[in-house]
Design an enzyme around this catalytic site. Structure first.
Site, PDB file in Angstrom:
ATOM      1  N   SER A 111       0.837  -1.208   0.000  1.00  0.00           N
ATOM      2  CA  SER A 111       0.000   0.000   0.000  1.00  0.00           C
ATOM      3  C   SER A 111       0.872   1.259   0.000  1.00  0.00           C
ATOM      4  CB  SER A 111      -0.988  -0.009   1.170  1.00  0.00           C
ATOM      5  OG  SER A 111      -0.327   0.142   2.400  1.00  0.00           O
ATOM      6  N   ASN A 112       2.018   1.215   0.650  1.00  0.00           N
ATOM      7  CA  ASN A 112       2.933   2.361   0.584  1.00  0.00           C
ATOM      8  C   ASN A 112       3.530   2.505  -0.818  1.00  0.00           C
ATOM      9  OD1 ASN A 112       3.480   3.833   3.256  1.00  0.00           O
ATOM     10  ND2 ASN A 112       3.392   1.686   3.873  1.00  0.00           N
ATOM     11  N   HIS A 156       9.550   2.870   9.219  1.00  0.00           N
ATOM     12  CA  HIS A 156       9.300   1.945  10.330  1.00  0.00           C
ATOM     13  C   HIS A 156       8.017   2.392  11.044  1.00  0.00           C
ATOM     14  CE1 HIS A 156      10.323  -1.097  13.249  1.00  0.00           C
ATOM     15  NE2 HIS A 156       9.949  -0.249  14.187  1.00  0.00           N
TER      16      HIS A 156
HETATM   17  C1  GRF Z   1       4.422  -0.683   6.760  1.00  0.00           C
HETATM   18  O1  GRF Z   1       3.756  -0.658   7.962  1.00  0.00           O
HETATM   19  C2  GRF Z   1       5.850  -0.261   6.968  1.00  0.00           C
HETATM   20  O2  GRF Z   1       6.035   0.569   8.056  1.00  0.00           O
HETATM   21  C3  GRF Z   1       6.552  -1.545   7.219  1.00  0.00           C
HETATM   22  O3  GRF Z   1       5.870  -2.486   6.432  1.00  0.00           O
HETATM   23  C4  GRF Z   1       4.540  -2.082   6.204  1.00  0.00           C
HETATM   24  C5  GRF Z   1       4.275  -2.148   4.735  1.00  0.00           C
HETATM   25  O4  GRF Z   1       2.927  -2.060   4.448  1.00  0.00           O
HETATM   26  N1  GRF Z   1       7.963  -1.395   7.024  1.00  0.00           N
HETATM   27  P1  GRF Z   1       2.436  -1.985   2.944  1.00  0.00           P
HETATM   28  O5  GRF Z   1       2.881  -3.273   2.252  1.00  0.00           O
HETATM   29  O6  GRF Z   1       3.050  -0.785   2.314  1.00  0.00           O
HETATM   30  O7  GRF Z   1       0.957  -1.907   3.020  1.00  0.00           O
END
Ligand code: GRF
Length: 192
Positions: free
Chosen positions: A14-15, A105
């Protein structure tokens, strides 16, 4: 000259999605590659849907060869963004991209970081300690988990009745809001 980003991710992405969308119309910065270590991970499908090239990492090749550096250089990658990438970044890659690897993080480092502190483990630990706030940390990557220089932090309040899932939701919202702009600012700084 255009600046190219490689996103390393192994989860739902999602990020990664937010970052790809954020730079979509940007003529100077482009997400050019998504590197993933999990066949079938959601992030691969969404990168492909967005027309972003993907690369699947094999553990042995990642740790026992330096072939990835050539792959990244061939694509003129100037910044690696770790967005849910859980493998420890090997020394050769940290050296080849010194000051050019960012991680996010889901807690306020230096607390709740280090080996094993990922995903819901982090939010459960925060809840168990009855913290009144949590948040996000965006930092440079060195060879230890979660220990590089901190570039940005943002906190969110934790209410008494919040469950770890609620904390996770609040934190993810902060990630989606801040990660891409922090990447953009950092890239501008690198260029000047
Ligand atoms: C996020 O919570 C980030 O902080 C961690 O992994 C997660 C990734 O989530 N390092 P997504 O795959 O981007 O939804």
């Amino acid at each position: 000259m255009k600046q190219h980003i490689a996103i390393f991710a192994s989860g739902t992405g999602s990020n990664a999605k937010k970052i790809i969308e954020y730079f979509w119309d940007n003529s100077n910065i482009k997400v050019s590659l998504v590197v993933c270590n999990k066949p079938g991970a959601g992030v691969l499908a969404l990168a492909e849907a967005a027309g972003v090239e993907t690369l699947l990492l094999r553990r042995q090749a990642f740790y026992e060869t330096e072939a990835l550096v050539d792959e990244l250089q061939a694509r003129h990658i100037s910044l690696i963004v770790l967005a849910g990438f859980l493998w420890l970044v090997p020394g050769y890659l940290v050296q080849a991209f010194e000051g050019r690897i960012l991680n996010i993080h889901p807690a306020l480092l230096p607390n709740y970081g280090g080996k094993g502190m990922y995903g819901m483990n982090v939010h459960r630990a925060v809840k168990a300690a009855a913290e009144r706030e949590s948040g996000i940390t965006i930092h440079l990557v060195d060879q230890a988990y979660d220990e590089g220089r901190i570039l940005f932090q943002q906190s969110c309040p934790i209410e008494a009745l919040d469950r770890p899932e609620d904390i996770a939701r609040k934190v993810l919202q902060l990630e989606h809001e801040h990660f891409a702009p922090v990447v953009e600012n950092y890239l501008k700084q690198l260029k000047s």
